[in-house]
Motif scaffolding. Structure first.
Motif, PDB file in Angstrom:
ATOM      1  N   ARG A   1      19.517 -55.281  -4.756  1.00 25.00           N
ATOM      2  CA  ARG A   1      18.239 -55.929  -4.441  1.00 25.00           C
ATOM      3  C   ARG A   1      18.096 -56.265  -2.956  1.00 25.00           C
ATOM      4  O   ARG A   1      17.161 -56.916  -2.544  1.00 25.00           O
TER       5      ARG A   1
ATOM      6  N   GLU B   1      25.778 -58.159  -7.740  1.00 28.16           N
ATOM      7  CA  GLU B   1      24.708 -59.140  -7.942  1.00 28.16           C
ATOM      8  C   GLU B   1      25.242 -60.340  -8.700  1.00 28.16           C
ATOM      9  O   GLU B   1      26.230 -60.247  -9.416  1.00 28.16           O
TER      10      GLU B   1
ATOM     11  N   HIS C   1      15.296 -61.305  -9.037  1.00 31.87           N
ATOM     12  CA  HIS C   1      15.842 -60.488 -10.116  1.00 31.87           C
ATOM     13  C   HIS C   1      14.782 -59.734 -10.898  1.00 31.87           C
ATOM     14  O   HIS C   1      15.102 -59.022 -11.840  1.00 31.87           O
ATOM     15  N   SER C   2      13.532 -59.904 -10.541  1.00 33.76           N
ATOM     16  CA  SER C   2      12.523 -59.079 -11.196  1.00 33.76           C
ATOM     17  C   SER C   2      12.480 -57.678 -10.583  1.00 33.76           C
ATOM     18  O   SER C   2      11.801 -56.794 -11.087  1.00 33.76           O
ATOM     19  N   VAL C   3      13.201 -57.502  -9.492  1.00 38.31           N
ATOM     20  CA  VAL C   3      13.280 -56.178  -8.863  1.00 38.31           C
ATOM     21  C   VAL C   3      14.349 -55.350  -9.579  1.00 38.31           C
ATOM     22  O   VAL C   3      15.435 -55.846  -9.870  1.00 38.31           O
ATOM     23  N   TRP C   4      14.048 -54.112  -9.852  1.00 44.48           N
ATOM     24  CA  TRP C   4      15.018 -53.227 -10.502  1.00 44.48           C
ATOM     25  C   TRP C   4      16.219 -53.000  -9.591  1.00 44.48           C
ATOM     26  O   TRP C   4      16.065 -52.729  -8.393  1.00 44.48           O
ATOM     27  N   ALA C   5      17.388 -53.121 -10.170  1.00 42.99           N
ATOM     28  CA  ALA C   5      18.613 -52.753  -9.470  1.00 42.99           C
ATOM     29  C   ALA C   5      19.440 -51.895 -10.419  1.00 42.99           C
ATOM     30  O   ALA C   5      19.303 -52.005 -11.637  1.00 42.99           O
ATOM     31  N   GLY C   6      20.265 -51.060  -9.869  1.00 36.54           N
ATOM     32  CA  GLY C   6      21.080 -50.219 -10.736  1.00 36.54           C
ATOM     33  C   GLY C   6      21.694 -49.062  -9.987  1.00 36.54           C
ATOM     34  O   GLY C   6      21.717 -49.036  -8.760  1.00 36.54           O
ATOM     35  N   VAL C   7      22.199 -48.133 -10.772  1.00 38.95           N
ATOM     36  CA  VAL C   7      22.912 -46.985 -10.212  1.00 38.95           C
ATOM     37  C   VAL C   7      22.216 -45.700 -10.635  1.00 38.95           C
ATOM     38  O   VAL C   7      21.799 -45.557 -11.780  1.00 38.95           O
TER      39      VAL C   7
ATOM     40  N   ALA D   1      20.101 -49.285 -15.193  1.00 38.71           N
ATOM     41  CA  ALA D   1      19.760 -50.599 -14.655  1.00 38.71           C
ATOM     42  C   ALA D   1      20.957 -51.538 -14.710  1.00 38.71           C
ATOM     43  O   ALA D   1      21.805 -51.446 -15.592  1.00 38.71           O
TER      44      ALA D   1
ATOM     45  N   THR E   1      19.020 -56.952 -14.342  1.00 35.26           N
ATOM     46  CA  THR E   1      17.650 -56.447 -14.309  1.00 35.26           C
ATOM     47  C   THR E   1      16.997 -56.743 -15.656  1.00 35.26           C
ATOM     48  O   THR E   1      17.490 -56.298 -16.695  1.00 35.26           O
ATOM     49  N   PRO E   2      15.911 -57.522 -15.661  1.00 33.67           N
ATOM     50  CA  PRO E   2      15.283 -57.875 -16.940  1.00 33.67           C
ATOM     51  C   PRO E   2      14.849 -56.631 -17.711  1.00 33.67           C
ATOM     52  O   PRO E   2      14.378 -55.655 -17.107  1.00 33.67           O
TER      53      PRO E   2
ATOM     54  N   THR F   1      11.904 -53.933 -16.914  1.00 33.20           N
ATOM     55  CA  THR F   1      11.580 -53.774 -15.498  1.00 33.20           C
ATOM     56  C   THR F   1      11.437 -52.289 -15.188  1.00 33.20           C
ATOM     57  O   THR F   1      12.343 -51.506 -15.473  1.00 33.20           O
ATOM     58  N   PRO F   2      10.300 -51.897 -14.643  1.00 33.85           N
ATOM     59  CA  PRO F   2      10.127 -50.453 -14.415  1.00 33.85           C
ATOM     60  C   PRO F   2      11.071 -49.928 -13.338  1.00 33.85           C
ATOM     61  O   PRO F   2      11.395 -50.634 -12.381  1.00 33.85           O
TER      62      PRO F   2
ATOM     63  N   PRO G   1      11.821 -48.293 -10.128  1.00 31.73           N
ATOM     64  CA  PRO G   1      10.920 -48.330  -8.972  1.00 31.73           C
ATOM     65  C   PRO G   1      10.618 -46.940  -8.420  1.00 31.73           C
ATOM     66  O   PRO G   1      11.312 -45.975  -8.708  1.00 31.73           O
TER      67      PRO G   1
END
Lengths: 233, 233
Positions: A102, A179, A187-193, B205, B209-210, B213-214, B216
């Motif tokens: 994020r 995170e 945390h409403s922003v998408w995070a991931g791999v 995700a 990440t909720p 959550t789309p 991005p």
């Protein structure tokens, strides 16, 4: 991004090459090392020439506790480095994915890398045939039984060099975005791999291959196996 | 295989790094160079420390006529090499396929490689923000507008280095199996190329990440575009 993907870090080697930043990524897992070396096909050899670094990509193969590379008897700085018993570095890296955190600072890459330091040793003449076969069988398993034998002349123009897997710096990042609940990020922003995959494509026959010639077992094994393919992080 | 995949060859650079074997593979095509540098995400930096080579994989990005890499202000031999104005090498290689000839000797790999030689230059403080943005936009296009701004502290702990694309050794093999009608090989044997593809996988995700959550735009653009993917040879 510029936090985690610096990669300016190496480990598990002798000073002064032991760089201690981000030491938590060190791994001494030889299984992971072998898996990396047995999956990747190209590494980068670095030698010092007149005080400056010289790098070339080279095909390679692991044979037990050594890496094998080959050079022409006619030239090549790998052969010179071997003759001079100069320390070389051989680096193999697999990029496994991009890590979207994020913040840009914490964004990163998942990867596995190994850098082998040591002196290239020419394989003795009476061991060259076996070494060439080992190299071939690693790079194109099964192919040696499908084609004509290597000629004496071809063998004579080839030197196989080996590099012991004694002094290896291995680093692995195989994790999600760093995170924490209370780190203040949104945390409403998408995070991931996003994993990076690699796979063999459709074999394309050469123009001189007669129509209808079956794709050989070696190619079938390659394209249906995971040689060269990368694990998904 | 041990004929063509030696890779012990570099070109288009100053002596003594100009190695003349297999010179036919030299290319001065800057478009091809930029395409390679704009597609690959990781390179290998080689520096000389106490007379021996040291190599690390690093994320990088091309910005016009320079490569950008970043290091911590706290350490890193990239920064040291920059401070000492030592010549470094930065190597980027894409493996595009395996070439199955009718002899092991003529078997090969299709690949593109570039090795950039030069001195790393710290980006001036007043240009660092722009350089960081350029680096970010190359590695994760669009992501900077989706996450919080980089903090002063984060910026202060980062140094961006650049390397001019002035002295570049590029080599490309993008061809089928070497063969001729009258070369004495058994043409009933299949020969050809097996391309190596690379593609982004399914985004995963993070745990924080909720749900719902789309994914991005930056990730969608990455996985549906060809950034990081390799051309098929």
């Amino acid at each position: 991004m510029y936090g985690d993907t610096r990669f300016v870090t190496t480990l598990e080697t002798t000073a002064p090459r032991r760089i201690r930043r981000l030491a938590e990524r060190q791994t001494t897992d030889r299984t992971a090392l072998f898996e990396l070396l047995d999956t990747e096909l190209v590494g980068h050899l670095a030698v010092v020439v007149d005080g400056t670094p010289l790098v070339v990509p080279m095909g390679f193969a692991r044979d037990g506790e050594h890496l094998l590379v080959h050079g022409s008897t006619g030239g090549g700085f790998a052969l010179r480095a071997a003759a001079e018993r100069a320390t070389v570095a051989f680096a193999v890296t697999a990029l496994d994915g991009l890590v979207f955190a994020r913040s840009l600072y914490d964004s990163s890459m998942n990867y596995r890398s190994a850098v082998v330091y040591g002196v290239l040793e020419p394989v003795a003449e009476d061991e060259t045939d076996a070494a060439l076969l080992a190299l071939t069988e690693r790079l194109m398993p099964g192919r040696s039984s499908e084609v004509r034998a290597t000629t004496r002349k071809e063998q004579a123009s080839t030197r196989v060099l080996r590099l012991a897997l004694d002094d290896v710096v291995m680093k692995v990042r195989a994790a999600g975005a760093g995170e924490a609940v209370d780190d203040g990020e949104d945390h409403s922003v998408w995070a991931g791999v996003v994993p990076l995959r690699r796979a063999w494509g459709e074999p394309a026959a050469s123009v001189l291959t007669p129509a209808g010639t079956p794709v050989p077992d070696s190619v079938i094994a390659l394209t249906t196996g995971d040689r060269g393919s990368r694990r998904i992080s």
